[in-house]
Scaffold this motif. Sequence first.
Motif, mmCIF file in Angstrom:
data_model
loop_
_atom_site.group_PDB
_atom_site.id
_atom_site.type_symbol
_atom_site.label_atom_id
_atom_site.label_comp_id
_atom_site.label_asym_id
_atom_site.label_seq_id
_atom_site.Cartn_x
_atom_site.Cartn_y
_atom_site.Cartn_z
ATOM 1 N N ASP A 16 0.841 -1.201 0.000
ATOM 2 C CA ASP A 16 0.000 0.000 0.000
ATOM 3 C C ASP A 16 0.882 1.261 0.000
ATOM 4 O O ASP A 16 2.085 1.184 0.296
ATOM 5 N N PRO A 17 0.319 2.412 -0.338
ATOM 6 C CA PRO A 17 1.122 3.638 -0.460
ATOM 7 C C PRO A 17 1.904 4.004 0.810
ATOM 8 O O PRO A 17 3.063 4.385 0.726
ATOM 9 N N ARG A 18 1.261 3.877 1.952
ATOM 10 C CA ARG A 18 1.959 4.226 3.202
ATOM 11 C C ARG A 18 3.165 3.312 3.422
ATOM 12 O O ARG A 18 4.247 3.767 3.794
ATOM 13 N N ALA A 19 2.997 2.024 3.167
ATOM 14 C CA ALA A 19 4.111 1.078 3.323
ATOM 15 C C ALA A 19 5.224 1.386 2.326
ATOM 16 O O ALA A 19 6.405 1.244 2.651
ATOM 17 N N ARG A 20 4.871 1.822 1.112
ATOM 18 C CA ARG A 20 5.890 2.179 0.123
ATOM 19 C C ARG A 20 6.655 3.434 0.553
ATOM 20 O O ARG A 20 7.874 3.513 0.382
ATOM 21 N N ILE A 21 5.954 4.405 1.119
ATOM 22 C CA ILE A 21 6.627 5.608 1.620
ATOM 23 C C ILE A 21 7.581 5.226 2.750
ATOM 24 O O ILE A 21 8.742 5.643 2.768
ATOM 25 N N PRO A 77 9.314 6.177 -7.226
ATOM 26 C CA PRO A 77 8.454 5.365 -6.339
ATOM 27 C C PRO A 77 7.834 6.182 -5.199
ATOM 28 O O PRO A 77 6.691 5.935 -4.817
ATOM 29 N N LEU A 78 8.560 7.142 -4.684
ATOM 30 C CA LEU A 78 8.012 7.998 -3.627
ATOM 31 C C LEU A 78 6.903 8.874 -4.187
ATOM 32 O O LEU A 78 5.830 8.994 -3.573
ATOM 33 N N ILE A 79 7.138 9.478 -5.334
ATOM 34 C CA ILE A 79 6.115 10.337 -5.965
ATOM 35 C C ILE A 79 4.855 9.535 -6.244
ATOM 36 O O ILE A 79 3.735 9.991 -5.975
ATOM 37 N N THR A 80 5.009 8.322 -6.751
ATOM 38 C CA THR A 80 3.860 7.471 -7.060
ATOM 39 C C THR A 80 3.084 7.120 -5.796
ATOM 40 O O THR A 80 1.847 7.171 -5.784
ATOM 41 N N ALA A 81 3.786 6.772 -4.737
ATOM 42 C CA ALA A 81 3.114 6.433 -3.473
ATOM 43 C C ALA A 81 2.357 7.631 -2.926
ATOM 44 O O ALA A 81 1.224 7.493 -2.444
ATOM 45 N N ILE A 82 2.948 8.807 -3.023
ATOM 46 C CA ILE A 82 2.265 10.022 -2.554
ATOM 47 C C ILE A 82 1.033 10.290 -3.404
ATOM 48 O O ILE A 82 -0.044 10.603 -2.881
ATOM 49 N N ALA A 83 1.160 10.147 -4.716
ATOM 50 C CA ALA A 83 0.014 10.358 -5.607
ATOM 51 C C ALA A 83 -1.107 9.373 -5.300
ATOM 52 O O ALA A 83 -2.294 9.726 -5.364
ATOM 53 N N ASP A 84 -0.753 8.135 -4.946
ATOM 54 C CA ASP A 84 -1.753 7.127 -4.606
ATOM 55 C C ASP A 84 -2.531 7.480 -3.340
ATOM 56 O O ASP A 84 -3.654 7.009 -3.151
ATOM 57 N N LEU A 85 -1.923 8.297 -2.488
ATOM 58 C CA LEU A 85 -2.639 8.770 -1.290
ATOM 59 C C LEU A 85 -3.545 9.950 -1.609
ATOM 60 O O LEU A 85 -4.275 10.419 -0.753
ATOM 61 N N ALA A 139 14.928 7.600 10.830
ATOM 62 C CA ALA A 139 13.805 7.155 9.996
ATOM 63 C C ALA A 139 12.489 7.241 10.757
ATOM 64 O O ALA A 139 11.477 7.717 10.209
ATOM 65 N N THR A 140 12.490 6.804 12.011
ATOM 66 C CA THR A 140 11.264 6.838 12.810
ATOM 67 C C THR A 140 10.757 8.266 12.963
ATOM 68 O O THR A 140 9.564 8.544 12.771
ATOM 69 N N ARG A 141 11.662 9.189 13.273
ATOM 70 C CA ARG A 141 11.249 10.596 13.451
ATOM 71 C C ARG A 141 10.821 11.218 12.120
ATOM 72 O O ARG A 141 9.830 11.934 12.053
ATOM 73 N N THR A 142 11.555 10.918 11.061
ATOM 74 C CA THR A 142 11.226 11.454 9.740
ATOM 75 C C THR A 142 9.852 10.954 9.295
ATOM 76 O O THR A 142 9.030 11.750 8.794
ATOM 77 N N LEU A 143 9.599 9.665 9.481
ATOM 78 C CA LEU A 143 8.308 9.112 9.077
ATOM 79 C C LEU A 143 7.163 9.683 9.907
ATOM 80 O O LEU A 143 6.063 9.893 9.380
ATOM 81 N N ALA A 144 7.398 9.949 11.178
ATOM 82 C CA ALA A 144 6.355 10.566 12.004
ATOM 83 C C ALA A 144 5.970 11.937 11.433
ATOM 84 O O ALA A 144 4.785 12.274 11.325
ATOM 85 N N LEU A 145 6.977 12.704 11.027
ATOM 86 C CA LEU A 145 6.710 14.015 10.441
ATOM 87 C C LEU A 145 5.995 13.897 9.086
ATOM 88 O O LEU A 145 5.063 14.657 8.799
ATOM 89 N N ILE A 146 6.433 12.939 8.286
ATOM 90 C CA ILE A 146 5.793 12.732 6.977
ATOM 91 C C ILE A 146 4.346 12.317 7.134
ATOM 92 O O ILE A 146 3.438 12.885 6.501
ATOM 93 N N HIS A 147 4.080 11.353 8.016
ATOM 94 C CA HIS A 147 2.704 10.874 8.198
ATOM 95 C C HIS A 147 1.810 11.985 8.760
ATOM 96 O O HIS A 147 0.659 12.127 8.327
ATOM 97 N N GLN A 148 2.351 12.786 9.646
ATOM 98 C CA GLN A 148 1.596 13.894 10.186
ATOM 99 C C GLN A 148 1.280 14.899 9.066
ATOM 100 O O GLN A 148 0.162 15.381 8.948
ATOM 101 N N GLY A 149 2.279 15.183 8.241
ATOM 102 C CA GLY A 149 2.072 16.129 7.143
ATOM 103 C C GLY A 149 1.107 15.613 6.092
ATOM 104 O O GLY A 149 0.357 16.398 5.492
ATOM 105 N N LEU A 150 1.109 14.315 5.849
ATOM 106 C CA LEU A 150 0.195 13.733 4.858
ATOM 107 C C LEU A 150 -1.171 13.449 5.449
ATOM 108 O O LEU A 150 -2.116 13.127 4.719
#
Length: 191
Positions: free
Chosen positions: A87-92, A137-145, A178-189
Amino acid sequence: MPKISAPTVPEHRARQRAALIRAAVDILAEQGTTAVTPAAVTARAGLSRPSFYQYFPSSAALLAAVVEDAFTTADTAMAHALDTASDPRARIDAFVRAELQLAAQGLHRPAAALMRADLPAECRDRVHELHHLHYTPLITAIADLSPADPHLTAQLIGGLLQAAMTAVDQGTEPDHVATRTLALIHQGLGN
């Protein structure tokens, strides 16, 4: 006949070429593109200067090989990391973690140095093209969201990733970053 340092001549040639590329990457990261000369590269690789021309016709050709080699290695590692992410989140998540592991291994050094360098236009264009393909792959996953502007969103996340890679370069543990970066990304998305 010169001595070969591998079981076969093709293996020997591959090792010599790889040694020249590694030496060029080290020089590039330490001193910039102007320092990547046949003399400097062969000295760093422990080879004779004339051997340079058996593998590359010029310093520019060597820099082009550095670019291609760096992105090929990174793209192969990224494809492997994304294999099981459905899924897109897992790909990100997989993309960010893989990118930071690549940074921890120093595999982003050549591309980072080349993106800052004063390169000929065609070489600079190729670096940008390969960088864009790497981030697809990142752009595609973001677009899928379905965010409003996936390219801008990916560009902003790319800036965050650059800061995260700098933290890894400075010694912060990649999984923590990675954990901190992903927390910020998920919050932003918002997911």
